[in-house]
Every structure is written in C-alpha cells, then in structure tokens.
Design a protein around this motif. Structure first.
Motif, PDB file in Angstrom:
ATOM      1  N   PHE A  77      -7.774  -6.967  11.314  1.00  0.00           N
ATOM      2  CA  PHE A  77      -6.344  -6.716  11.497  1.00  0.00           C
ATOM      3  C   PHE A  77      -6.088  -6.690  12.991  1.00  0.00           C
ATOM      4  O   PHE A  77      -7.023  -6.583  13.784  1.00  0.00           O
ATOM      5  N   ASP A 122       0.828  -1.201   0.000  1.00  0.00           N
ATOM      6  CA  ASP A 122       0.000   0.000   0.000  1.00  0.00           C
ATOM      7  C   ASP A 122       0.869   1.260   0.000  1.00  0.00           C
ATOM      8  O   ASP A 122       2.061   1.221   0.325  1.00  0.00           O
ATOM      9  N   LEU A 145      -8.528  -2.562  -0.038  1.00  0.00           N
ATOM     10  CA  LEU A 145      -7.635  -3.590   0.491  1.00  0.00           C
ATOM     11  C   LEU A 145      -6.673  -4.116  -0.593  1.00  0.00           C
ATOM     12  O   LEU A 145      -6.855  -3.868  -1.778  1.00  0.00           O
ATOM     13  N   SER A 146      -5.662  -4.788  -0.121  1.00  0.00           N
ATOM     14  CA  SER A 146      -4.644  -5.324  -1.016  1.00  0.00           C
ATOM     15  C   SER A 146      -4.225  -6.673  -0.463  1.00  0.00           C
ATOM     16  O   SER A 146      -4.373  -6.936   0.722  1.00  0.00           O
ATOM     17  N   ALA A 147      -3.781  -7.563  -1.322  1.00  0.00           N
ATOM     18  CA  ALA A 147      -3.390  -8.892  -0.834  1.00  0.00           C
ATOM     19  C   ALA A 147      -2.424  -9.518  -1.827  1.00  0.00           C
ATOM     20  O   ALA A 147      -2.413  -9.173  -3.008  1.00  0.00           O
ATOM     21  N   HIS A 182      -3.827  -4.495   4.395  1.00  0.00           N
ATOM     22  CA  HIS A 182      -3.377  -5.854   4.089  1.00  0.00           C
ATOM     23  C   HIS A 182      -3.961  -6.883   5.051  1.00  0.00           C
ATOM     24  O   HIS A 182      -3.594  -8.043   4.994  1.00  0.00           O
ATOM     25  N   GLU A 183      -4.816  -6.425   5.966  1.00  0.00           N
ATOM     26  CA  GLU A 183      -5.469  -7.326   6.938  1.00  0.00           C
ATOM     27  C   GLU A 183      -4.448  -8.142   7.721  1.00  0.00           C
ATOM     28  O   GLU A 183      -4.576  -9.327   7.913  1.00  0.00           O
ATOM     29  N   ARG A 184      -3.423  -7.439   8.153  1.00  0.00           N
ATOM     30  CA  ARG A 184      -2.286  -8.094   8.791  1.00  0.00           C
ATOM     31  C   ARG A 184      -2.346  -8.051  10.304  1.00  0.00           C
ATOM     32  O   ARG A 184      -3.072  -7.270  10.902  1.00  0.00           O
TER      33      ARG A 184
END
Lengths: 324, 324, 324, 324
Positions: free
Chosen positions: C216, B12, B69-71, C161-163
């Motif tokens: 996250f 990001d 979002l990014s993945a 990034h849902e980290r």
C-alpha cells in the motif's frame, strides 16, 4: 406553567450533561419551566436552584462530569431534612423532580413520593451498569471504553516484556465493567464479584496460555474481588518457578469515570432525558426510565429496589472461547 | 475433521479482525479446522488459502481493517468463476464458508448455495448499518464515534469564528451514520437520503437558532444527499444578508472507516463470530447472524435481500427537540 | 495600575485558550489589569472589551478554539478605523496590546505602533508553523498530531485494500504540516509547495515501493500544491497498467485545526504568554515572542515581515531514507 | 558488507519501534546489514539474532512497545557473560552494536567498549527524560500526553464533586513528567523528588485557591516523592476542618508507558535512529546521540554517566503564575 426540577446525584458518569441538556430542552419544547438543582440532594435542602433555559445547556453534550455538580448528603437520610427539601420544591412551585442517579438515589427520591406524595422521575446512570430493571445505565459504555483504551496501552508494555499484567477496574459489587473490558481487550482471565473462583484456576489459565505459545497475559479484576496488588502478589509467588517477564499491576481508577462521553452514552442519555419528560407530560410519575430489549421504556420506580442485576454467565463461556 | 473457511468482503469496517479472531478461536474450541481466504472472493477464485490457528489471530482484536485483506472481484459475477471458487473450496476439503460482509457479499455468497449447494454463513458488517434483517452491523459504532470525534474538533473552530459548518459524512444510500452523528454532536440540521427536505427548511433552522442566541451551527449531511461543498455554497448564498462568520464545509471521508474498534464493535464482532460457528455446529446453514431487540440470533441468508432498512423517523423528532 | 489588552486574531489554533490564560494570570501576578478583546480587530473597532480575572480563564487550558473569538475585519485595513481602535484602547486606559496571531495580524498590529505609537506585543500562533523569526508557532504540534491520527486510521483501510491513498493536509503556502505528517505516518511521498517535483517521481516512488514488496502507499500533499483529488486522478491514470487496489483520496480539512491541544502546545502557549507579559514588565515593546534553538526569546516585531520561513530540505532526505 | 546490530534495553517507551525502523532503514540505505537482537542483553547472551530488512519494520512506526522485546538480565553484570555476548557478536560478523536504552543500558554497553573494544552507539530513550547530556529522550512526549489525557478525565470528576485530587505519575528519581504534566493540566501543586517542600505549603496552596474561588484542586506527585495514597491521606486529615468534596487519589501507572507514540516521539526517534547510523558511517563510535538546543548531535557515551539531569527551577515559578 408546569415546572420541573432536575438534579444529578451520586458518583458522576459520562453522559450526565447530555442527559440534563435533554431534560432541559425537552422541557422547553413541551412548554415546561425547568429548574436545575445544584449538588444533588444537598442543593435540594439548601435550595440551590437555578433556572435552566435551552441556551444554558449549550456546548455540554460532549463534556464529562455534571455541570449541576454532585455531592454526598447525609442529612437526606433524616425525615426533617427531606421535609425541608419538599417544602423548598413546593415553595418554588415545582411539580416534579427528575433524578438522574443510581439505585441509592432512586431510593432516596422515592421517600419523597412515599412521605410527601411528591412526584419523582428517575433516570438511571452509573458506570457500573448494575441498576436492576434496566439493561443499560448512562456512563457504562464510556467507562468500558476508557478502561479498554488503558488496557490497550498496558498491553504494549506487557507484550514487550512478556509479562503477566493484572488490571484492576471499577466495580465494587458488580462485574459488568470487568467482564466487558475483559472480552474487549482479550484478557486471559476476568475476575468479578458475582462469580468467584479459586486462584489456581487463574494460574492454570496463564500457564496453559504460555504452553499454547502466548507470550504475555492480561488478568482483569473488578475492585470488589480483590485489589490488583493482591492478585499480582499471589500470581508472582505462584509463577516464580516459570520463566516469565514478571507480574505487574495497574489500578485504572478514576480515569474510567471521566472524559468525553461516547456516542452511545450521548444518544442514550439524550433519549432517556427526552423520554422521561414525555412520560411525565403523558401523566406518568414515580417511574424510572429503562432500556429493555433495545427499547426505551418506563417502569415503576420501585422495580429496581432490593434486587441485584447480574451479568450473564454465558459471557464467561464467550471469554473462554475467545482467549484460546 | 470438519473444515470451515472465512473471508472478509467489501469495504473494510472496524471490528473485522475481532470477528475473524472469534471465528478462528470458536472453530478451534469446537474442533474445527479453520482456513482464512485472502482478498475476499478474489482469493476464493485464486485459491489464496491460509491455515488459521488461535495464535495467528493474536493481538488483532484492537486493529482496524482486515488482516485477511479485501478486494473487488468482478469475476465472481460470472458462473464459471463461482464454479472455480467452489471447486477450490471442495478440493481443500472445506465444508462451509463464513462470509463477513454486507448485503452485496451475502448475495454473492448465496449463489454458491443456490448453484452448488455449498453451505454459507453470513456475518453482517458495514459501517453504514443498513443491512436489512439486523439491528446492527459490525463497524457502525466505531464509524459514528470517529465522525463525532471529528465534529467535536470542528465545533471548536466553528464556535471561535461563529460560523455555519457543513460536515459531510459517509452514507450513499443510508442516513444511519448521519443521524447518529447529528444527535451525538448536537447538530442543528441533519440531512439523510431517506427523508429529503427542501433547502429553505435548513436555512430557517439556522436563522431561528441564531435568533435564539446560538452563535454557530453544525449541519450534518450524508454523502448520498449532496456534497458538503454544494450545501455550503447554497447556504453561503442564502445567509449572505445576515451577519455570520461565514460558511465552511468538511468531508470526513475515510477516517470514519478506520481506526481502533470501539468496545461495542469488538464485543459484537466477537459475539457474532462465536455464535456463527455455534449455529453451524448445531446444524444450521445458509443463515446470517443478526442482532434483534438486543439478542444475537440467526435468520435465513435471503432475509436481507431486496429490502431496505430505514432509520426511524422518530429520531428526527428527537433531534428537533435536542437542538432547541 | 497598568492595563493591558489581549486579543486573538486570524484562523484559530489549538493552544489559543492556554495562551490567553497565561497572559491573564501573568498579568494578574505582576499586578496588571487585563482586558480581553472579543473577535480580534473587529472587537477593537467596536469596543467589545471584557475584564479578565484569573477565575475567568479557569478550565480552558485544554479547550480548542478561542473563547475570545476571532473574526475577519476588512475595516482594519483603513486608517480611520485603526484610529478608532487606538482611541478605544486609550479611552479604556489600556497601555499595551497583546496580539496572539500570525504574520498578517502582526503586520496589522504594527500599524498601531507606526501610526499611533501604541505599544504592541506579538505572540505567534498558526497551525502552519510558517511565521518567520520563530522556530515554532502555537498550534502546530496539535495540528500535526490530528493529521497523523487521521492518517493512522486511513492506513487501516489503505492496507486492507492494498490501495494508494492521497491525503491532503493544510498548508496553502507552507509544507511544515505535510512534511512532519509525512515523516510521522511513514508516507511514501510528501508534496509541499516549497519544493515541487514532477508527477513521474511520485509514480516511480510508488512503483518502486511495490517492487520492494510494499502492498500500500500513502501520499501526503499540502493543499497549496494541488488538491488531493487532482493528485489521486493523475495517479489513478498512471497506475492503471499495474495491479493495485485502486487510488483513493481524503481531505483532512478543519479537523486539523480543532481539538484538545497537546501537552507541547499547552506548555509553549503558557510559556509564550507568561514571557510576553514579563518582557513588557521589563520595558520591552513592539516585540514578538519566539522560540529559538529551544529557548523562548523576544525580537522586534518587524523581524517576521516580508520573509519566508522554509522547511529544511534535509527533512526530505530523512523521509527518503525512512520510507525504504 | 558491514553489519550492525540493534537492541532495545530497559523499560519500554513509546517510539522504540519507530527508532528500530529508522536504524534498519538507514542501515539498508547506506548498505549495511542489520541484525535485530531480541530481549536486550539477554538475547545478546543467548544469541537471539534476527536479520532485519526494510519490510520487516513495516507498519510499526505507530506501535507502542518494542517488537524486539526487552528483558532484565542480571548475568550481564558479570564479565564472563559479557564475554559471551561479544563473542556472539563477533561470530556473527557484527561490527557495531546500537543500543536504544537509558542510562543504565549505556553503562552496561560501555563495558563492551572498555573490556573488549567493541564499538557501541547509544540512542537515549526513557519516558522519564532524565538522561544527562541530552535535552530529550524518546518516549517522554507520549508519556506526558498520556498522563495529561488521564488528568483531563480525572478533572471532570474532580470538578463535579468539588474535590481535591492527588494524581501520582511516574518518576522515581525524576520530576520531568510530573512538572510537565502539572503545567499542562493546570495543577495547583506539583511535587517532584528534586525539590521537596513541606506539606503545609501544599495545604496552603489549596486553601488559598479555594479562597480565590477555585472549587477543585489537582495535586500532581511524582512517585519518587511519596505515593498518591499517602499524600491524599495527609491532605484529607489537614483539610477536614474545611468544607470540601473530599480528597481522592489516582495512580496513573503503566498507561503512561504505552500507547501510540505522538508525532514528536515518532519524528525524534526517527531522527535519532538515522543520525546514529550516519554518525557510525562517518567513523564515529562509542557515542550517544542527543538533542541539544533543538539540534540532533552526538557526544561521547560516557558524558551521561554519573551525572544527574535536573528540571529547571524556573518551571516551578511558571507553574505558580499559571495556577493563580
């Protein structure tokens, strides 16, 4: 040993210290002696000269304002005082004067060229970014970031109360700050001196935005168009029939002018300063440094005189699209 | 009604939300339907599609990260999954895919062009600013400002203890962040992957600065050269004979990547987004948007593939002058 | 005329300059002469004394670091050097020593009291806030705000990034920074040296948060517990079976220590400095200034020795509630 | 299942979102249902109720403003509308109303107690910090930090031009913001409504500071005393005989009210919110939460009515010492 002098003139702008530092260090690097002149043209007349070595400009790249100070000086409009100024420069053995200033300062300095054949190098700074002949002037990026930081804060309030907010930014004759701040803060309407339009257009924009579901509105106005207060009063009147959280205004004022310079201003101020010295070393004089199509170049000092730099109308179109 | 889709892909960068907003509103302005795809190529395969209207991108111009979002998605390297992706796009009636991403994402998207003749528009973002073919990528200005804010803080400590400080910034293969941060923070030495130089040069620079009276030193190193820790250990060893306040290091890490985007990133992201839509409207496809000599232009998507964008060597010279 | 000396000792903290300024100006106000000692105990031994007048501390209330500098000094552990220090103070006609420092510096200064009956006044500063006997030490508020600013930036990336993100903050023996930063940034888990708990609790917290729909997670860890890297590696292993955007870590490091002090640190540093001088004027000596239940008070210097100030366990309970 | 409702009322303040979040999550933790009421008392009358679960208050701890919105509501001054409000609450099965507001909002809410025996819990917020009965109100720390950030910027300009600068801060009836901002920014003079003093004192202070060698001056004035413009005009007139860079003024306005809350405001808002719920759980009602001598306590709601909280006069003395 060649000797140059540097001064800052006119309203202060973030990045001035970075630029002085660059002139001093580039001077030293190329074996020039550098003299700092305090309080702009005033110090030129009163001979407030200080020697500047690389250590003297340490730890200032990130400081706002100008440690050489700035002052108004009416006497410089008179020939006899300009003569004193040049005599001071010559007595001190100074070979060229570097003026970090705006349009007015360049015109003043240019009289030293015309009347006394004294070499001058101009470096453009003004938070307004309205100097003709250069795409950029030192201080603009910081000023707009300061303005947008403030508007980001104001938006919190605006949204919470579902208000219309009028924000007055700097720009007496010029809309560059307003336009950039408007785009970057998602303003509904931006008012600038160069392209005036009637009040009902503003009212319509706000009403239409509400119809589209928008619950608050930001209007950015350059001080040269009208005061934030005036605009707010008119809007308050015109929007009375509608259910709003009311209209408020804020005048951003001097906070735009101060503070730690952004990276862009630090780098461009540094580039301008070093390039100015290098051009002088290479024999150029009576020039101004400029940014053109992304490159640092130099031009005759007079290029900027008597011409008006206007924002691109297409930026309005951009703003119209973005505020949908 | 024509339908376009937009996704963000890869690491990001501040300004992604501003760019999505611009694509959505420009799309709406030109009567296109806009679909957002969540989690980049992953959402393309798993069909995570959401309709995006102007109000859906409200209040995000100043938010870091990407609300789409990014993945990571390994499956996109395989033909059968790309086929699924294109089928999903076609089933949904989508006419073109806007990819806000870096080099790698552009190459991935380009396979949709080559293999399935699916129209793609690329918008370059990466805090590293190392995409070939454009002078600028979304996120760089904010990342460098974040880095320099941090170094400004570190300098307070460094000066108080008269230390040497090594600051590790992002940039695995690229020195743009390090170089700009070095100039803007007045670093004594800047180390970047593109132009390595031996350790003794660094040690010499620091020793000479002390001889000139400087009581502290900042070394900026791009992570691709060596870790801040390694450099600090070597310096600590080599500087042992001299009277210093010691050597410390700091890894700036992810704080460079986040936060409110600067004005520059908001505006360039907005321009890129609107221009991308306008180019598509005008019949262009399989292009990337780019900044060139201060203007927003478009180029064939492949322009950026397999080529390396390097910082200008003259910036080192500039830094040498400025750190005198 | 009575003469006092002031020094800063140990790691720097935002607000030191504001405190020096307050001591100097209060001294002047009450007709004391004020001497600044450079580089802490080192300058005491080497007699680096400078006279400080009100103008000498102008424009520093908002500067991080300490303009009197700070340094390690092993020699102060030896009686003969402390003797030199006191002789220097007496030769200069100094009547009392104001030490702006932490626990260790207070203990060092206290030896001057015990061995030479030299009057000492302590003013507590440390970003860790772990000095026993005072509810607050200069620098803590700024350090936590610096940490939370950084975590706010990191969260942008984390969410996009849902980290899971592990953030290592300062605090070798003390969890005050971690705990406050954890509450203020909405961390899922906060790890501090005073109250360790097993890794499976952390993993459980994160898994449960995901089950509740959180996409996250932020884990704040004080450096005294483990490195951010270690925690991240363990979490990465344990969370492998689940579908996450991965685990990352960031070490905030020295950025916590620098920067412009917050309003709270400027005011408390000012109050502490003025109050310290006033207590001395009123005949008190060998005391430390302290904050207790919202009031500035003074206590015997020894109060702080050999005792450990611990965070309130109820803050954990608070955090558990808030991270639901 | 017990059901509570929460609303924000009056001018917005940074930390409101953190407080709503704390009420919602503490409610959930203790098995209460939580209802959010939009637009304060207006939403109470118009029954704008929304269910709030822990995920609904995610990612807002660092957002300025209030996502529950706020609005003026004249109708609440009339009995019949208050009756509607209570009927709405009872119809929805709500057992208690949590009001995050200032003095006025507490008095309004208290009528629900008196007239309808409806349980109310007050949580004090106002950037002015002037609610009687509590040492602190949510928003004050952020407001003062916003003000001081702005004054730090203005000082750059002020110093560069050697000007006198008048800065108008918020505070119609109260000088807490002005006083704290004055101390933290090193103002020469601070003017607050509670302790007026004549203009010649201000002029004297500035002239004496110049005599002591100070080259610029900052005057902070609370809006309740006079406008910054008025003060600047008077000073401009009185200082005409002396050689100054002129007098300027700036009205900070709404930027004080917005923006990301500081750590202190996030934590105190969180503590207040959780404690309020816990007190309710423990059977308390018709109370306000308060900070007293560093501890969070509760008191009868009426405590704050009809009394004026004044700044400590000793803070003026402090400022006099510090601006030497």
């Amino acid at each position: 040993m060649t000797k140059i002098a540097v001064l800052t003139s006119g309203g202060d702008a973030p990045g001035l210290n970075a630029c002085i530092r660059a002139v001093v260090r580039a001077g030293h690097y190329y074996n020039l002696q550098v003299i700092g002149i305090k309080r702009g043209f005033k110090g030129l007349i009163e001979k407030e000269f200080v020697s500047l070595k690389p250590r003297d400009v340490s730890m200032i790249i990130n400081r706002g304002g100008t440690f050489l100070l700035s002052a108004r000086e009416e006497r410089f409009h008179h020939y006899e005082y300009r003569k004193v100024a040049v005599e001071n420069l010559r007595k001190e053995g100074i070979d060229a004067l570097f003026v970090i200033g705006g349009n007015g300062s360049f015109q003043g300095a240019n009289l030293l060229v015309k009347e006394f054949d004294f070499p001058v190098i101009g470096i453009p700074k003004t938070i307004d970014n309205d100097t003709y002949g250069t795409d950029y002037t030192i201080g603009f990026d910081t000023a707009v970031n300061n303005a947008v930081d403030a508007i980001d804060k104001i938006r919190d309030t605006s949204v919470s109360h579902e208000r219309v907010f009028v924000v007055e930014v700097m720009g007496r004759k010029s809309g560059f700050i307003a336009l950039a701040a408007g785009i970057a803060s998602g303003a509904d309407v931006t008012l600038i001196p160069e392209y005036p339009f009637p009040m009902h257009v503003i009212v319509d924009s706000i009403l239409q935005a509400r119809k589209r579901g928008k619950r608050f509105s930001i209007v950015v106005v350059a001080e040269g168009v009208a005061s934030g207060k005036e605009i707010a009063e008119i809007l308050s009147e015109k929007l009375k029939p509608y259910d709003f959280g009311g209209v408020r205004y804020s005048v951003l004022g001097y906070i735009q002018r101060g503070g730690t310079p952004t990276v862009y201003d630090r780098i461009i101020a540094s580039r301008f300063g070093v390039f100015a010295v290098e051009e002088y070393i290479n024999g150029k004089k009576n020039i101004m440094v400029a940014l053109e199509n992304g490159k640092v170049v130099s031009k005759p000092l007079e290029v900027s005189f008597g011409k008006v730099k206007k924002p691109d109308l297409s930026d309005f179109e951009l703003n119209n699209i973005l505020t949908l």
